[in-house]
Design an enzyme around this catalytic site. Structure first.
Site, PDB file in Angstrom:
ATOM      1  CG  HIS A 158      29.268  85.563  28.209  1.00  0.00           C
ATOM      2  ND1 HIS A 158      28.369  85.332  29.221  1.00  0.00           N
ATOM      3  CD2 HIS A 158      28.852  86.701  27.590  1.00  0.00           C
ATOM      4  CE1 HIS A 158      27.431  86.267  29.214  1.00  0.00           C
ATOM      5  NE2 HIS A 158      27.708  87.126  28.228  1.00  0.00           N
ATOM      6  CB  SER A 279      56.817  70.235  35.261  1.00  0.00           C
ATOM      7  OG  SER A 279      56.578  68.876  35.533  1.00  0.00           O
ATOM      8  CE  LYS A 285      52.811  72.587  32.046  1.00  0.00           C
ATOM      9  NZ  LYS A 285      52.037  71.808  33.007  1.00  0.00           N
ATOM     10  CD  GLU A 292      49.284  78.183  38.329  1.00  0.00           C
ATOM     11  OE1 GLU A 292      48.555  77.192  38.285  1.00  0.00           O
ATOM     12  OE2 GLU A 292      50.512  78.124  38.160  1.00  0.00           O
TER      13      GLU A 292
END
Ligand code: ARG
Length: 463
Positions: A158, A279, A285, A292
Site C-alpha cells: 500500500h 526544466s 530540477k 516516465e
C-alpha cells in the site's frame, strides 16, 4: 486496363479513385516487411520450379530479380509507389519489369497467404530480438543486485513501509517477472512458426503446390492445416501484443519504483544524469523523463492489444481488408518495447544507491512488529493473541512518541516473561532478515543463491 497498370486489371474498366488509393495504400508502412516478403517469394518460386510450374531458368531470373530489388530497397533507391497499393504489388511489378518470369511468381498464391507469411517470418525474428533485449535488462538488474547486495530497504505494501527487505530481493522480483514475459514470448513464437503459404486466397489451390517443401525452405516447423484459418486469423499477433502489453506493464512498474526511489522524499537512489532532463523554467530540477516515458509507453502497448482484439471481433471468415490494420499496432508495439528495454538496460547501470538513506528507512523498528509477533508465537502464544498484544504496544509507543524498540521492560514484560531479556536483540533489521526461513524470502543467503542461480541458468543457455 491491362496487367501493367493494376494487378486485377482484367476485371476493371475504371482506375481506382485517387481518394481510395490514398485511403487504402499500405506500402507506406508494410514496406518494412520487404526482406521477409522476398524470402517468402524465393521459397515459393523454388518450390514452383521443383514441382514443374517454373523452369530452372525462370526460377533463376526471379531469384536474381528479387535479390536485386532487395538490394535496391536496402540502399533506399527502390521506387516505392502508392500506385501499387502494398509492398507485395510494388515488388511484383518491379520484378515483372525485369523479367517476363515475374508474371509467374504469383502462381498458386494470393496476397492473403503471402502477407501473413511475411508477417509470421517478421515476427519470429522480432520475438528473438525482444528476448535478447529482455535478457539485457535482467542482466543489469542482476548486476545491480550483486553490486549492492547488502543494502536494506523497507519493503512496501500500500506504499506504506511494511518489512525490511534486501534491495537485491526487490530487484530480483523484476527479474522473475521478466523471465515469465520471455517465456510467454517463446510460447507465442511456437504458434507464430506456422506456414500459411499454399492457402491461396482462402481455399487452397488446384495446382500441385508442395507446402511442406516451402515450410522447410523457410524453416517453419509446421504447415497451417486449414486454409481459411491461415489467411484470416491474427491470433498470433494478439498473443504477441498481449505478451508485450504485460511486459510493458512490468517495465512501467519498475520505472515507477525507480522514479519514487529517486525523489527527495525517498532519496534511495540517484539516476544517471544522462538519462534525466532539466526544466525550462526551474533551474534546480532534474526530472526522470526517460522512466516516465517507459511508464507512459505501456499505455500504448495495452492500446495496441485492444486495437487488434477489436479489429478481429466480428470479422466473418475468411480474409477481410480490415486485417491490413494489424500492421501499424504491431510495428508500433514492437518498436516501443525495444525502445523501453534499451533505455532501461542503459540507464540502470548508472544508478547510484544512497545506502545510508536506505538503511535509515529500513531501520524503523515498526517494520519488525511482525517479527515480534513471530517471537511470541515461538514462545507459545497464539498468533491472533500475539498480533493483538503487539498492536497495543504500537499504540502505546505512538502515544509516547517513541519507537517500538524504546518501550520499557515493564511495558513489554506482560507479553511474555522472557521478552525483556531479548528485547534489544529483536530490533536489528539486518539480523531480522537473516531470521527469514521460508524459501523465496529476503534472507541474504537465499537472495545470493538466487543471483547465482540466474547466472548459472544464463551461462548454460545457448545465446
Ligand atoms: N495489404 C494487404 C494486407 O495487409 C494485403 C492483402 C490484400 N488482399 C486483398 N485481398 N486485398 O492485408
Amino acid at each position: 486496363m491491362n496487367p501493367s497498370t493494376s494487378a486485377w486489371g482484367g476485371r476493371f474498366q475504371e482506375a481506382p479513385d485517387a481518394l481510395l488509393k490514398r485511403f487504402s495504400e499500405s506500402v507506406s508502412f508494410d514496406r518494412r516487411l520487404y526482406r521477409q516478403d522476398i524470402l517468402g517469394s524465393i521459397a515459393h518460386a523454388t518450390m514452383l520450379c521443383e514441382v514443374g510450374l517454373l523452369s530452372i531458368q525462370e526460377r533463376e531470373e526471379i531469384v536474381h530479380g528479387l535479390r536485386e530489388i532487395e538490394e535496391e530497397i536496402a540502399r533506399g533507391t527502390f521506387p516505392w509507389s502508392t500506385d501499387w497499393e502494398d509492398l507485395h504489388m510494388n515488388i511484383e511489378r518491379a520484378l515483372s519489369a525485369r523479367t517476363p518470369a515475374g508474371a509467374k511468381l504469383h502462381t498458386g498464391r494470393s496476397r492473403n497467404d503471402q502477407v501473413v507469411t511475411g508477417l509470421r517470418l517478421w515476427l519470429r525474428e522480432e520475438i528473438d530480438a525482444d528476448r535478447k533485449a529482455i535478457r539485457a535488462v535482467q542482466q543489469v538488474l542482476i548486476d545491480w543486485a550483486e553490486r549492492d547486495s547488502d543494502v536494506l530497504i523497507p519493503g512496501y505494501t500500500h506504499l506504506q513501509r511494511a518489512q525490511p527487505v534486501l534491495l537485491a530481493h526487490h530487484l530480483l522480483a523484476y527479474v522473475e517477472m521478466l523471465s515469465r514475459d520471455s517465456e510467454r514470448l517463446t510460447d507465442a513464437r511456437r504458434r507464430v512458426d506456422v506456414l500459411p503459404l499454399g492457402s491461396g486466397a482462402l481455399a487452397g489451390s488446384t495446382l500441385p503446390l508442395h507446402r511442406q517443401r516451402v515450410a522447410e525452405l523457410l524453416h517453419f516447423s509446421q504447415v497451417a492445416r486449414n486454409s481459411m484459418d491461415a489467411v484470416s486469423d491474427r491470433d498470433f499477433v494478439v498473443e504477441y501484443l498481449a505478451a508485450l502489453a504485460l511486459l510493458g506493464t512490468h517495465l512501467s512498474r519498475l520505472a515507477e519504483d525507480l522514479i519514487l526511489w529517486s525523489t527527495s522524499e525517498f532519496g534511495f537512489v540517484s539516476l544517471p544524469e544522462a538519462f534525466t532532463t532539466g526544466s525550462s523554467l526551474m533551474p534546480q530540477k532534474r526530472n526522470p523523463d526517460s522512466l516516465e516515458l517507459v511508464r507512459g509507453k505501456a499505455a500504448r502497448l495495452s492500446g495496441n492489444l485492444i486495437s487488434l482484439l477489436v479489429l478481429l471481433k466480428g470479422l466473418p471468415l475468411s480474409y477481410n481488408r480490415d486485417l491490413q490494420e494489424d500492421k501499424e499496432p504491431l510495428f508500433d508495439s514492437a518498436d516501443t518495447i525495444l525502445g523501453c528495454l534499451q533505455i532501461l538496460a542503459a540507464l540502470i547501470p548508472g544508478i547510484v544507491v544512497h545506502r545510508d538513506r536506505c538503511e535509515q528507512a529500513a531501520s524503523d523498528p515498526a517494520l519488525l512488529a511482525t517479527d515480534l509477533v513471530d517471537w511470541l508465537v515461538n514462545h507459545g502464544i497464539a498468533f491472533r493473541e500475539a498480533h493483538h498484544a503487539v498492536g497495543r504496544l504500537v499504540v502505546r509507543a505512538e502515544a509516547q512518541r517513541v519507537s517500538l524498540s524504546e518501550l520499557s521492560s515493564e511495558e513489554v514484560a506482560p507479553l511474555h516473561p522472557d521478552l525483556p531479556g531479548e528485547w534489544s536483540r529483536l530490533w536489528n533489521p539486518r539480523e531480522a532478515i537473516t531470521r527469514r526461513q521460508t524459501e523465496g524470502s529476503s534472507r541474504p543467503s537465499f537472495v545470493q543463491a538466487e543471483i547465482e542461480r540466474w547466472r548459472r541458468q544464463w551461462s548454460g543457455e545457448p545465446s
